[in-house]
Design a protein around this motif. Structure first.
Motif, PDB file in Angstrom:
ATOM      1  N   VAL A  31       0.837  -1.201   0.000  1.00  0.00           N
ATOM      2  CA  VAL A  31       0.000   0.000   0.000  1.00  0.00           C
ATOM      3  C   VAL A  31       0.868   1.245   0.000  1.00  0.00           C
ATOM      4  CG1 VAL A  31      -1.794   1.285   1.224  1.00  0.00           C
ATOM      5  CG2 VAL A  31      -1.834  -1.220   1.249  1.00  0.00           C
ATOM      6  N   PHE A  33       0.697   5.133   0.835  1.00  0.00           N
ATOM      7  CA  PHE A  33      -0.059   6.183   1.515  1.00  0.00           C
ATOM      8  C   PHE A  33       0.545   7.533   1.185  1.00  0.00           C
ATOM      9  CE2 PHE A  33      -1.026   2.653   4.530  1.00  0.00           C
ATOM     10  CZ  PHE A  33      -2.423   2.743   4.516  1.00  0.00           C
ATOM     11  N   HIS A  37      -2.288  12.035   5.320  1.00  0.00           N
ATOM     12  CA  HIS A  37      -3.317  11.031   5.599  1.00  0.00           C
ATOM     13  C   HIS A  37      -3.642  11.047   7.089  1.00  0.00           C
ATOM     14  CE1 HIS A  37      -5.601   7.489   4.294  1.00  0.00           C
ATOM     15  NE2 HIS A  37      -5.274   6.935   5.452  1.00  0.00           N
ATOM     16  N   ARG A  39      -5.063   9.767  10.656  1.00  0.00           N
ATOM     17  CA  ARG A  39      -5.196   8.457  11.302  1.00  0.00           C
ATOM     18  C   ARG A  39      -5.667   8.599  12.738  1.00  0.00           C
ATOM     19  NH1 ARG A  39      -2.730   5.208   7.466  1.00  0.00           N
ATOM     20  NH2 ARG A  39      -0.827   6.088   6.552  1.00  0.00           N
ATOM     21  N   SER A  59      -0.322  12.343   8.651  1.00  0.00           N
ATOM     22  CA  SER A  59       1.012  11.927   8.224  1.00  0.00           C
ATOM     23  C   SER A  59       1.787  13.083   7.608  1.00  0.00           C
ATOM     24  CB  SER A  59       0.932  10.759   7.244  1.00  0.00           C
ATOM     25  OG  SER A  59       0.263  11.135   6.059  1.00  0.00           O
ATOM     26  N   ALA A  62       4.929  10.494   3.153  1.00  0.00           N
ATOM     27  CA  ALA A  62       4.298   9.391   2.425  1.00  0.00           C
ATOM     28  C   ALA A  62       5.063   8.100   2.712  1.00  0.00           C
ATOM     29  CB  ALA A  62       4.311   9.684   0.927  1.00  0.00           C
ATOM     30  N   THR A  67       0.817  -4.448   4.562  1.00  0.00           N
ATOM     31  CA  THR A  67      -0.172  -4.503   5.624  1.00  0.00           C
ATOM     32  C   THR A  67      -0.296  -5.915   6.175  1.00  0.00           C
ATOM     33  OG1 THR A  67      -2.011  -4.940   4.096  1.00  0.00           O
ATOM     34  CG2 THR A  67      -1.469  -2.626   4.558  1.00  0.00           C
ATOM     35  N   SER A  73       0.131  -1.828   9.503  1.00  0.00           N
ATOM     36  CA  SER A  73       1.333  -2.088   8.711  1.00  0.00           C
ATOM     37  C   SER A  73       2.330  -2.879   9.542  1.00  0.00           C
ATOM     38  CB  SER A  73       1.966  -0.767   8.267  1.00  0.00           C
ATOM     39  OG  SER A  73       1.007   0.050   7.615  1.00  0.00           O
ATOM     40  N   ASN A  78       9.448   4.962   4.195  1.00  0.00           N
ATOM     41  CA  ASN A  78       8.798   6.204   3.793  1.00  0.00           C
ATOM     42  C   ASN A  78       9.666   6.977   2.813  1.00  0.00           C
ATOM     43  OD1 ASN A  78      10.718   7.720   5.271  1.00  0.00           O
ATOM     44  ND2 ASN A  78       9.337   8.075   6.994  1.00  0.00           N
ATOM     45  N   GLN A 111       3.209   2.131  11.336  1.00  0.00           N
ATOM     46  CA  GLN A 111       2.711   3.206  10.488  1.00  0.00           C
ATOM     47  C   GLN A 111       2.951   4.576  11.117  1.00  0.00           C
ATOM     48  OE1 GLN A 111       1.314   2.469   7.279  1.00  0.00           O
ATOM     49  NE2 GLN A 111       2.003   4.595   7.163  1.00  0.00           N
ATOM     50  N   ASP A 115       4.975   7.503   9.290  1.00  0.00           N
ATOM     51  CA  ASP A 115       4.241   8.727   8.971  1.00  0.00           C
ATOM     52  C   ASP A 115       4.946   9.978   9.466  1.00  0.00           C
ATOM     53  OD1 ASP A 115       2.165   7.389   7.742  1.00  0.00           O
ATOM     54  OD2 ASP A 115       0.737   7.631   9.390  1.00  0.00           O
ATOM     55  N   VAL A 298      -5.066   6.775  -1.828  1.00  0.00           N
ATOM     56  CA  VAL A 298      -4.310   5.619  -1.358  1.00  0.00           C
ATOM     57  C   VAL A 298      -4.371   4.557  -2.447  1.00  0.00           C
ATOM     58  CG1 VAL A 298      -4.190   3.803   0.384  1.00  0.00           C
ATOM     59  CG2 VAL A 298      -4.838   6.134   1.038  1.00  0.00           C
TER      60      VAL A 298
END
Length: 323
Positions: A31, A33, A37, A39, A59, A62, A67, A73, A78, A111, A115, A298
């Motif tokens: 995935v 992201f 984003h 969360r 975030s 990216a 997952t 995750s 990143n 994650q 992020d 996403v």
């Protein structure tokens, strides 16, 4: 189960490999992201698992992740070249909940770091003034410890014992498996000097965590100087295959399971390589080829899609991910 190996002393790239050993499919998705984003660290599959004072964030960076069970995750990197990997550690003990601290469930631990952190030092700073909360999925508690590394080759291992965070921080912490705790793993490793391996050196051949740790040390010390990224990635992947658990190994009753997949993060060139043990094809993704701008959708690919092979960056498509 699982094993992590960091190669941070070659002249080509900083590379980190991991294997995922588990009794069933973890239903992985690759995935991407985008930045920005939002969360909620208290939600899992739409349900509140941190009832009071959940950690919430948007975030900064990216990320590209693998997952697990659709709840969070377990591996990835990143856009700034920070990577993180969650490995099983049965002895994990998070301690009683302290509601005055923002709570983050363990399925989103990886994650959160990807992020919000660009370096290992920043990732460690993020662990201050928050509290991890244990969750379960498919009947398994998410008792994990985490390895992080960055594009400069810095590294850290994070574990929880008796409710306290234990950190091993330094470039020298390149290897990681499962139980026992990392302190004990290092003690066991010190009993055998793998810094000068030879063909006459006895090498543990079982698939338990201790033997895998020592084999990873032995073969890491033997890696030849790579001439390019292709050879460097192949070298790390070769070690991950060596410490994998083959199909049919009769060890499930001892808590050791077959390997589902292997991955290699290239933190220098921001590429992610992924290999299912049930597929003859290695796939890879370049972060530079993904739309990771704030507001972008996403996107994801399913590694169990048998049509995938080689560079799958252009195969990413918009997908609803529940976290």
């Amino acid at each position: 189960m699982c094993t992590r190996v960091l190669w941070n002393d070659n002249d080509i790239a900083v590379l980190a490999g991991r294997s995922m050993d588990w009794p069933e499919s973890t239903e992985p998705l690759l995935v991407a992201f985008p930045r920005g984003h939002a969360r909620d660290g208290g939600l899992m599959a739409g349900q509140a698992v941190v009832a009071e004072n959940p950690l919430r964030w948007t975030s900064t960076y990216a990320s590209l992740v693998t997952t697990v069970y659709g709840i969070g995750s377990i591996d990835g990197l990143n856009e700034r070249g920070l990577a993180a990997h969650g490995l099983y550690l049965k002895t994990t003990e998070l301690g009683p909940r302290k509601p005055e601290l923002p709570g983050l469930h363990t399925g989103l631990w990886i994650q959160y770091l990807l992020d919000q952190a660009a370096t290992v030092s920043e990732a460690l700073a993020l662990m201050k003034d928050i509290q991890l909360v244990m969750v379960s999925a498919h009947g398994f508690d998410a008792t994990i410890h985490v390895a992080v590394e960055d594009a400069d080759g810095d590294s850290a291992i994070l574990e929880f014992a008796d409710g306290e965070l234990v950190v091993h921080h330094g470039r020298e912490f390149t290897l990681m498996t499962n139980d026992p705790t990392y302190d004990e793993q290092l003690t066991l490793l010190a009993a055998q000097d793998f810094s000068h391996p030879s063909r006459d050196m006895p090498l543990p051949g079982n698939v338990n965590a201790v033997d895998r740790f020592q084999r990873a040390a032995y073969y890491s010390a033997l890696l030849p100087k790579p001439v390019d990224e292709r050879q460097a990635v192949a070298s790390v992947m070769a070690i991950m295959r060596n410490v994998s658990v083959p199909f049919g190994a009769p060890y499930a009753e001892f808590g050791v399971y077959n390997t589902e997949y292997r991955s290699v993060c290239d933190l220098t060139n921001r590429r992610y390589f992924f290999e299912l043990t049930t597929s003859p094809s290695l796939i890879w993704v370049g972060l530079d080829g993904l739309d990771l701008a704030e507001g972008a959708p996403v996107t994801a690919v399913d590694p169990y899609d048998e049509s995938l092979a080689g560079n799958v960056t252009q195969s990413f498509a918009a997908r609803n991910i529940g976290f």
